[in-house]
Write a protein that holds these residues in place. Structure first.
Motif, PDB file in Angstrom:
ATOM      1  N   THR A 191       0.753  -1.528  -0.100  1.00  0.00           N
ATOM      2  CA  THR A 191      -0.188  -0.001   0.089  1.00  0.00           C
ATOM      3  C   THR A 191       1.258   1.096   0.085  1.00  0.00           C
ATOM      4  OG1 THR A 191      -0.596  -0.992   2.101  1.00  0.00           O
ATOM      5  CG2 THR A 191      -2.003  -0.120   0.843  1.00  0.00           C
ATOM      6  N   MET A 233      -6.766  10.658   1.232  1.00  0.00           N
ATOM      7  CA  MET A 233      -7.169   9.218   1.323  1.00  0.00           C
ATOM      8  C   MET A 233      -8.752   9.058   2.114  1.00  0.00           C
ATOM      9  SD  MET A 233      -5.707   6.741  -0.125  1.00  0.00           S
ATOM     10  CE  MET A 233      -5.494   5.372   0.632  1.00  0.00           C
ATOM     11  N   SER A 240      -8.219   2.586  -0.419  1.00  0.00           N
ATOM     12  CA  SER A 240      -6.393   1.913  -0.638  1.00  0.00           C
ATOM     13  C   SER A 240      -6.872   0.981  -1.667  1.00  0.00           C
ATOM     14  CB  SER A 240      -5.852   1.538   0.773  1.00  0.00           C
ATOM     15  OG  SER A 240      -7.631   0.227   1.099  1.00  0.00           O
TER      16      SER A 240
END
Length: 322
Positions: A3, A11, A87
């Motif tokens: 990630t 995010m 993600s």
């Protein structure tokens, strides 16, 4: 693929108020089980920041809990639209829910699962998806390999022993199935399902005495387990020990605490009476079961259950009632 590090605001959201609403909504759902309130807060969060992808994703899951399919699908689409803010794993998750639940597209689900496992070979959930996809394609050996892989990654994931056992059962390899069920039972000697699984397997094979022994072990752990009491009575009934069976159904009825439990006992009793040709008693059981069902069943369930009893009415010569 690991990630990538991105700042939290990029995010999630730049809006403090949207973030607070999101946190409260998540808390209401996950810790309080109050899905209505969770939906309220999360709806406000995405109103506040319409590109807050993770809030859309959470809202979709809340709608699923609330059985609001259309709203859930809209929310998942919004999450996918802004998935540059998710993600890698959450991107997979949103697509998986979309293709699995809403599009019911097994090929796409399989492709996603396979891709996730390639990108994150250590990730257990990906292997679970893939095992599930293989089962749906009836590639049972491949499904078993995935469950074995999960156990290699995390030997504590004992539930997979039962999954493997079930698949061997489906393949008709009952010795193998028993072996895995026993491994599970060794890990969890205080869990009723350790022994109900073994009992069910013996029952399928017609080893009624061994089945009874396993179900009785489950009863030692949980003496008022209604489904075990019913199954033991069913076995006595199949063996032609009708008096004993009836006594056991009555015991089950006596220890039943909820309408659902009583309904299940009455339905089993109905089959018992049908098998003995006592159709009026069978119908009485159906009426009692329905009365219990009305206390908790959704209308669609009630309808299905009523359909199931039609034959009994017809056999009893009560066509009008049917």
């Amino acid at each position: 693929g690991e990630t990538e590090d991105k700042p939290v605001t990029e995010m999630l959201t730049n809006s403090v108020s949207a973030f607070e609403l999101f946190v409260t909504g998540s808390y209401m759902g996950e810790f309080k089980n109050d899905w209505e309130k969770a939906a309220d807060y999360l709806e406000q969060a995405v109103k506040d920041d319409p590109v807050f992808a993770f809030a859309w994703f959470s809202l979709a899951n809340v709608y699923i809990q609330l059985n609001q399919g259309e709203n859930a699908e809209k929310a998942i689409r919004m999450a996918m639209q802004h998935d540059y803010k998710l993600s890698e794993k959450d991107k997979f998750e949103t697509k998986y829910i979309y293709y699995f639940l809403f599009k019911q597209d097994p090929d796409m689900v399989f492709t996603l699962a396979k891709r996730r496992v390639e990108l994150f070979p250590e990730d257990i959930e990906g292997h679970e998806w893939l095992a599930d996809a293989y089962r749906n394609k009836n590639q049972l050996d491949e499904a078993i390999s995935e469950y074995e892989r999960i156990l290699e990654l995390d030997p504590e994931q004992y539930d997979n022993l039962q999954m493997i056992a079930q698949i061997y059962g489906d393949k008709g390899e009952f010795d193998k199935a028993l072996e895995y069920h026993k491994q599970y039972a060794n890990k969890y000697p205080d869990e009723p399902k350790s022994f109900t699984a073994i009992g069910a397997l013996h029952k399928t094979l017609g080893d009624f005495e061994q089945a009874k022994a396993s179900y009785k072990r489950a009863l030692v752990i949980e003496p008022e387990n209604i489904s075990v009491l019913i199954t033991l009575a069913d076995i006595e009934s199949s063996l032609g020990n009708f008096d004993q069976a009836l006594e056991q159904y009555m015991d089950a009825l006596e220890v039943s605490k909820t309408p659902n439990q009583r309904m299940n006992v009455y339905y089993s009793l109905r089959y018992y009476y049908e098998m003995r040709g006592q159709l009026n008693k069978a119908i009485d059981c159906i009426q009692r079961a329905k009365a219990e069902g009305e206390k908790f069943q959704a209308p669609i369930q009630m309808l299905m259950t009523n359909m199931n009893s039609l034959e009994t009415y017809i056999n009893a010569g009560k066509q009008d009632l049917a």
